[in-house]
Scaffold this motif. Structure first.
Motif, PDB file in Angstrom:
ATOM      1  N   PHE A   1      -7.390 -10.927 -36.038  1.00 50.35           N
ATOM      2  CA  PHE A   1      -6.669 -11.850 -35.162  1.00 50.35           C
ATOM      3  C   PHE A   1      -7.137 -11.665 -33.717  1.00 50.35           C
ATOM      4  N   PHE A   2      -7.272 -10.424 -33.291  1.00 51.42           N
ATOM      5  CA  PHE A   2      -7.691 -10.155 -31.918  1.00 51.42           C
ATOM      6  C   PHE A   2      -9.172 -10.457 -31.696  1.00 51.42           C
ATOM      7  N   ILE A   3      -9.987 -10.313 -32.734  1.00 55.72           N
ATOM      8  CA  ILE A   3     -11.390 -10.717 -32.614  1.00 55.72           C
ATOM      9  C   ILE A   3     -11.466 -12.214 -32.341  1.00 55.72           C
ATOM     10  N   ARG A   4     -10.682 -12.972 -33.068  1.00 56.53           N
ATOM     11  CA  ARG A   4     -10.668 -14.431 -32.844  1.00 56.53           C
ATOM     12  C   ARG A   4     -10.178 -14.751 -31.440  1.00 56.53           C
ATOM     13  N   MET A   5      -9.151 -14.045 -30.973  1.00 56.32           N
ATOM     14  CA  MET A   5      -8.653 -14.266 -29.620  1.00 56.32           C
ATOM     15  C   MET A   5      -9.751 -14.039 -28.592  1.00 56.32           C
ATOM     16  N   ALA A   6     -10.456 -12.913 -28.699  1.00 58.19           N
ATOM     17  CA  ALA A   6     -11.524 -12.597 -27.748  1.00 58.19           C
ATOM     18  C   ALA A   6     -12.667 -13.599 -27.851  1.00 58.19           C
ATOM     19  N   TRP A   7     -13.035 -13.912 -29.096  1.00 58.10           N
ATOM     20  CA  TRP A   7     -14.124 -14.865 -29.325  1.00 58.10           C
ATOM     21  C   TRP A   7     -13.807 -16.205 -28.673  1.00 58.10           C
ATOM     22  N   HIS A   8     -12.606 -16.697 -28.884  1.00 51.96           N
ATOM     23  CA  HIS A   8     -12.250 -18.010 -28.353  1.00 51.96           C
ATOM     24  C   HIS A   8     -12.030 -17.981 -26.844  1.00 51.96           C
ATOM     25  N   ALA A   9     -11.685 -16.819 -26.293  1.00 55.88           N
ATOM     26  CA  ALA A   9     -11.593 -16.702 -24.838  1.00 55.88           C
ATOM     27  C   ALA A   9     -12.972 -16.833 -24.213  1.00 55.88           C
ATOM     28  N   ALA A  10     -13.975 -16.223 -24.852  1.00 52.01           N
ATOM     29  CA  ALA A  10     -15.334 -16.230 -24.315  1.00 52.01           C
ATOM     30  C   ALA A  10     -16.129 -17.455 -24.729  1.00 52.01           C
ATOM     31  N   GLY A  11     -15.817 -18.013 -25.900  1.00 46.77           N
ATOM     32  CA  GLY A  11     -16.669 -19.020 -26.516  1.00 46.77           C
ATOM     33  C   GLY A  11     -16.663 -20.380 -25.863  1.00 46.77           C
ATOM     34  N   THR A  12     -15.804 -20.602 -24.872  1.00 48.94           N
ATOM     35  CA  THR A  12     -15.827 -21.879 -24.160  1.00 48.94           C
ATOM     36  C   THR A  12     -16.953 -21.954 -23.137  1.00 48.94           C
ATOM     37  N   TYR A  13     -17.643 -20.836 -22.909  1.00 43.69           N
ATOM     38  CA  TYR A  13     -18.744 -20.830 -21.942  1.00 43.69           C
ATOM     39  C   TYR A  13     -19.834 -21.815 -22.353  1.00 43.69           C
ATOM     40  N   ARG A  14     -20.382 -22.505 -21.359  1.00 46.05           N
ATOM     41  CA  ARG A  14     -21.526 -23.368 -21.632  1.00 46.05           C
ATOM     42  C   ARG A  14     -22.532 -23.226 -20.493  1.00 46.05           C
ATOM     43  N   THR A  15     -23.817 -23.290 -20.855  1.00 43.73           N
ATOM     44  CA  THR A  15     -24.881 -23.051 -19.891  1.00 43.73           C
ATOM     45  C   THR A  15     -25.058 -24.196 -18.906  1.00 43.73           C
ATOM     46  N   GLY A  16     -24.621 -25.408 -19.288  1.00 43.00           N
ATOM     47  CA  GLY A  16     -24.887 -26.584 -18.464  1.00 43.00           C
ATOM     48  C   GLY A  16     -24.382 -26.458 -17.047  1.00 43.00           C
ATOM     49  N   ASP A  17     -23.161 -25.939 -16.884  1.00 42.45           N
ATOM     50  CA  ASP A  17     -22.631 -25.742 -15.538  1.00 42.45           C
ATOM     51  C   ASP A  17     -22.042 -24.352 -15.355  1.00 42.45           C
TER      52      ASP A  17
ATOM     53  N   ASP B   1     -27.511 -41.530 -35.938  1.00 42.34           N
ATOM     54  CA  ASP B   1     -27.776 -42.898 -36.380  1.00 42.34           C
ATOM     55  C   ASP B   1     -27.451 -43.922 -35.302  1.00 42.34           C
ATOM     56  N   GLU B   2     -26.563 -43.552 -34.381  1.00 47.25           N
ATOM     57  CA  GLU B   2     -26.182 -44.453 -33.297  1.00 47.25           C
ATOM     58  C   GLU B   2     -26.838 -44.056 -31.975  1.00 47.25           C
ATOM     59  N   GLY B   3     -27.754 -43.073 -32.051  1.00 45.22           N
ATOM     60  CA  GLY B   3     -28.423 -42.606 -30.843  1.00 45.22           C
ATOM     61  C   GLY B   3     -27.510 -41.851 -29.903  1.00 45.22           C
ATOM     62  N   LYS B   4     -26.427 -41.296 -30.433  1.00 36.68           N
ATOM     63  CA  LYS B   4     -25.444 -40.596 -29.605  1.00 36.68           C
ATOM     64  C   LYS B   4     -25.736 -39.102 -29.594  1.00 36.68           C
ATOM     65  N   ALA B   5     -25.996 -38.560 -28.408  1.00 37.70           N
ATOM     66  CA  ALA B   5     -26.279 -37.138 -28.246  1.00 37.70           C
ATOM     67  C   ALA B   5     -25.064 -36.445 -27.644  1.00 37.70           C
ATOM     68  N   LEU B   6     -25.115 -35.133 -27.669  1.00 33.37           N
ATOM     69  CA  LEU B   6     -24.051 -34.338 -27.067  1.00 33.37           C
ATOM     70  C   LEU B   6     -24.197 -34.376 -25.554  1.00 33.37           C
ATOM     71  N   GLU B   7     -23.189 -34.893 -24.916  1.00 26.81           N
ATOM     72  CA  GLU B   7     -23.203 -35.088 -23.468  1.00 26.81           C
ATOM     73  C   GLU B   7     -23.239 -33.741 -22.742  1.00 26.81           C
ATOM     74  N   ASN B   8     -24.099 -33.644 -21.741  1.00 26.16           N
ATOM     75  CA  ASN B   8     -24.083 -32.480 -20.860  1.00 26.16           C
ATOM     76  C   ASN B   8     -22.962 -32.622 -19.847  1.00 26.16           C
ATOM     77  N   PRO B   9     -22.317 -31.527 -19.435  1.00 32.93           N
ATOM     78  CA  PRO B   9     -22.601 -30.129 -19.753  1.00 32.93           C
ATOM     79  C   PRO B   9     -21.808 -29.598 -20.951  1.00 32.93           C
ATOM     80  N   LEU B  10     -21.241 -30.496 -21.768  1.00 29.46           N
ATOM     81  CA  LEU B  10     -20.395 -30.050 -22.871  1.00 29.46           C
ATOM     82  C   LEU B  10     -21.191 -29.275 -23.903  1.00 29.46           C
ATOM     83  N   ALA B  11     -20.479 -28.443 -24.662  1.00 32.09           N
ATOM     84  CA  ALA B  11     -21.117 -27.667 -25.721  1.00 32.09           C
ATOM     85  C   ALA B  11     -20.412 -27.843 -27.054  1.00 32.09           C
ATOM     86  N   ALA B  12     -19.100 -28.009 -27.057  1.00 32.99           N
ATOM     87  CA  ALA B  12     -18.366 -28.157 -28.305  1.00 32.99           C
ATOM     88  C   ALA B  12     -18.586 -29.553 -28.889  1.00 32.99           C
TER      89      ALA B  12
END
Length: 735
Positions: free
Chosen positions: A95-111, A210-221
């Motif tokens: 449970f605490f591993i998931r807590m730590a992971w999700h606290a850190a995992g929102t990081y994205r390199t774009g900004d 198929d619709e030419g839709k890419a993941l918008e920067n700076p988003l990661a999720a």
């Protein structure tokens, strides 16, 4: 834009799809929870929300903590199951591993935004994201420990340290821990996307090739409300194996992880614990931010008796990955490759995979009754490690080499939880690893020059033939890459000399190369990093003196020089400015207003509104605009004496004798100022020039700088802001 991979090369960091004004700010907490108590009125006028105040030294407080006692208390907590939220398998570690992971995992390199560095998981919207379901209970389980150690451990540090202790308590490998994450006490403004629905409400996935839709920067999720990907498959489709691997590769890359790190993190994290999908999600309460007052910040509530039986739902998927959910090992890969898997539905209706005809010893214990055995599971994301050829090669290697998995997971977990900490100089505590890693942007130690050496160098620079404009631009190019989101970039290391920064169009590479060559010739024993910044300071002092003001631009010295060996060039590409209003640079017209990108840049530099305003006006007066700006070399200067530090930009911008018109072919990016009486063209300017006269709040600041007697205030503000940018990354001076 590459529709197959979803990557955007060299594009606007805020462009993609139909982007509106939310492309910088997205939906706010007020949009999601309009009935929630609004406190922002109490922080107007620069009021600080931090109860410790401006003088609190968190580094000093952390260094005084009983670190061994803290870790002992955390270790004891792992198996101290509470009746109001019992521990699966009698151990809170997963449970605490998931807590730590999700606290850190929102990081994205774009900004550089997101991540664990300020404890944002405590606040909306993150505290109520669907992917963070029930982590409110993890934080409450930690409250007695936080209460005990008080100011000596921030919530932000506690999240990550608890995750480390959880791994250690279950026999897993840990690379180290660095403290130093200072809490904030209000939600940060971060663009999480424009969607109006969460992932569990049917929001569309962000990559649709198929619709030419890419993941918008700076988003990661991949979808609103997720940390990474949809574990059931792209858009919930478990049969899209290719799409699942594509989504994983794209989103993890945007969080600074390569394929090996992605596989190691996925397998290592899923070696522990279970998914929860005992009942349909609509049988549970609202997320914390939208729940009733008397629930005291808890969310996703259900009958306490049901909780005791383990009848909870988080992701909707139900089951453990391995037969030993609280013990580190290689069961994850062993089971993944040992069995064929069939698609089934969880009690909550989520799509998941279970092994066909598993051996009894490969069954998992029930989370509440160890005498019972239940099938293990895999998500569609887990199956990608077997289905995708590249992921499979790595997975098979880890399956056959436990030591390799141990090392890879420990290092990837350390990177996940420390990537947004910035340089190693910011790390605190007895468990900081001795090894320096390339993603920490290492800079060799510098030596502080004498005052005599500095004075002699400045004199040589001013006699070198290099112009004020050139020197100011070079110093700005070096320092202004800094981002206070993840503390990357900045002047220390002088990475403006190496790829990719030396070749960025915004830096006018040919001119920059000539300036750097001359400074290298003149610097003597000074580092290049110091030489660049000191040359800029000398230029500003001269420019102010030419305008009748004696100023001292007191930048620090003692910077070191990084080389190509110290630089992961690819990781610096996201720092390239698409727009830099301070140099009046815009690569091409974007769907986001240029002035909005200016505000975003100022925020990443840690600037106030007056500081931003003074820097823009001062850079214009100094003529420090990019040759490669879309609109040409001298646009926006608004002075007849470029190179002199003056308030001319503001005086001329606000002059009532000028009438501004749009230059038609510019698409409202370029304007011409004409004399109201004669119609003669007087000035050319951009949106980021005129906004200081059109926006009422910015105009109020500009008027202060333009009024009689305002020039001194302007110069003082400019110099202070300039030094702030030049020294923003001097974490090597801590202590």
């Amino acid at each position: 834009m590459d529709a197959e991979t979803g990557s955007i090369e060299g594009g606007c960091p805020f462009t993609g799809g139909n982007v509106d004004m939310r492309a910088l700010f997205g939906r706010t907490n007020r949009d999601w929870w309009p009935d929630a108590l609004q406190l922002d009125i109490l922080t107007q006028g620069g009021k600080n929300a931090d109860p410790y105040g401006d003088d609190f030294d968190y580094a000093e407080a952390f260094n005084a903590v009983d670190y061994a006692g803290l870790k002992a208390d955390l270790t004891a907590l792992m198996t101290d199951s509470q009746s109001w939220w019992p521990a699966d398998y009698g151990h809170y570690g997963p449970f605490f591993i998931r807590m730590a992971w999700h606290a850190a995992g929102t990081y994205r390199t774009g900004d550089g935004r997101g991540g664990a560095s300020s404890g944002q998981q405590r606040f909306a919207p993150l505290n109520s994201w669907p992917d963070n379901g029930n982590l409110d209970k993890a934080r409450r389980l930690l409250w007695p420990i936080k209460q005990k150690y008080g100011k000596n451990i921030s919530w932000a540090d506690l999240f990550i340290l608890t995750g480390n202790v959880a791994i250690e308590s279950m026999g897993g490998p840990v690379f180290g821990f660095g403290g130093g994450r200072k809490d904030v006490y209000e939600p940060e403004t971060v663009y999480w996307g424009t969607e109006e629905l969460w992932v569990d409400q049917g929001v569309e996935t962000r990559i649709i090739p198929d619709e030419g839709k890419a993941l918008e920067n700076p988003l990661a999720a991949i979808q609103m409300g997720l940390i990474y990907v949809n574990p059931e498959g792209p858009g919930g489709n478990p049969h899209d194996a290719e799409g699942m691997a594509r989504d994983m590769r794209e989103t993890f890359a945007r969080m600074a992880m390569n394929d090996e790190e992605t596989v190691a993190l996925t397998a290592g994290g899923h070696a522990f614990g279970k998914c929860h999908g005992a009942k349909p999600a609509d049988t549970f309460g609202k997320a914390p931010e939208g729940e009733s007052l008397h629930t005291m910040g808890f969310g996703w509530l259900t009958d306490p008796e049901e909780i005791g039986k383990g009848h909870i739902t988080t992701s909707g998927i139900e089951g453990a990955w391995t037969p030993n959910p609280t013990q580190w090992g290689n069961d994850y890969f062993r089971l993944l490759f040992k069995y064929d898997y069939e698609l089934v539905e969880s009690p909550a209706g989520a799509k998941q995979w279970t092994p066909i005809n598993p051996d009894p010893e490969d069954m998992a214990p029930d989370a509440r009754d160890p005498s019972k055995k239940v099938p293990t599971i895999m998500t569609t994301a887990d199956m990608a490690l077997k289905r995708d050829p590249e992921y499979r090669k790595i997975s098979e290697r880890f399956r056959d080499d436990q030591a390799a998995l141990d090392d890879a997971f420990a290092r990837a977990w350390f990177k996940l939880t420390h990537r947004d900490m910035g340089p190693k100089a910011r790390y605190l505590g007895p468990e900081v690893p001795e090894e320096t890693l390339i993603w920490q942007d290492p800079v060799p130690a510098g030596s502080k020059p004498s005052d005599g050496d500095v004075s002699a160098f400045k004199a040589k620079v001013l006699d070198s033939g290099l112009s004020v404009r050139e020197l100011v631009k070079a110093a700005w190019a070096s320092a202004s890459t800094y981002r206070n989101s993840d503390h990357r970039g900045g002047a220390n290391g002088a990475r403006v000399r190496v790829a990719p920064q030396k070749d960025w169009a915004v830096n006018d590479p040919e001119e920059l190369s000539n300036v750097l060559a001359k400074l290298d010739e003149l610097r003597g024993n000074l580092s290049m990093a110091d030489a660049i910044v000191l040359a800029g300071a000398a230029a500003i002092e001269k420019a102010a003196k030419d305008g009748g003001f004696d100023v001292s631009v007191d930048v620090t010295t003692g910077r070191g020089d990084a080389t190509e060996e110290h630089t992961d060039a690819a990781s610096f590409e996201p720092l390239e400015p698409y727009a830099d209003a301070f140099r009046n640079y815009l690569k091409t017209k974007a769907s986001v207003k240029t002035e909005d990108m200016m505000v975003d840049k100022a925020n990443l530099l840690g600037l106030s509104i007056p500081e931003m305003t003074a820097l823009v006006g001062g850079m214009r007066a100094l003529g420090a605009v990019s040759k490669h700006a879309k609109h040409g070399n001298d646009i926006g200067v608004l002075t007849d004496r470029p190179g002199v530090l003056s308030n001319d930009f503001f005086v001329n911008l606000l002059h009532m004798g000028t009438l501004w018109e749009v230059v038609d072919e510019s698409g409202d990016e370029e304007f011409v100022g004409k004399d109201r009486e004669s119609g003669e063209e007087r000035w050319h300017a951009t949106r980021t020039d005129l906004v200081f006269g059109s926006n009422s709040q910015l105009r109020a600041i500009a008027e202060v700088f333009a009024e009689n007697g305002g020039e001194k205030r302007f110069i003082e503000t400019f110099v202070s802001a300039w030094v702030k940018v030049m020294d923003a990354d001097r974490f090597d001076l801590a202590g």
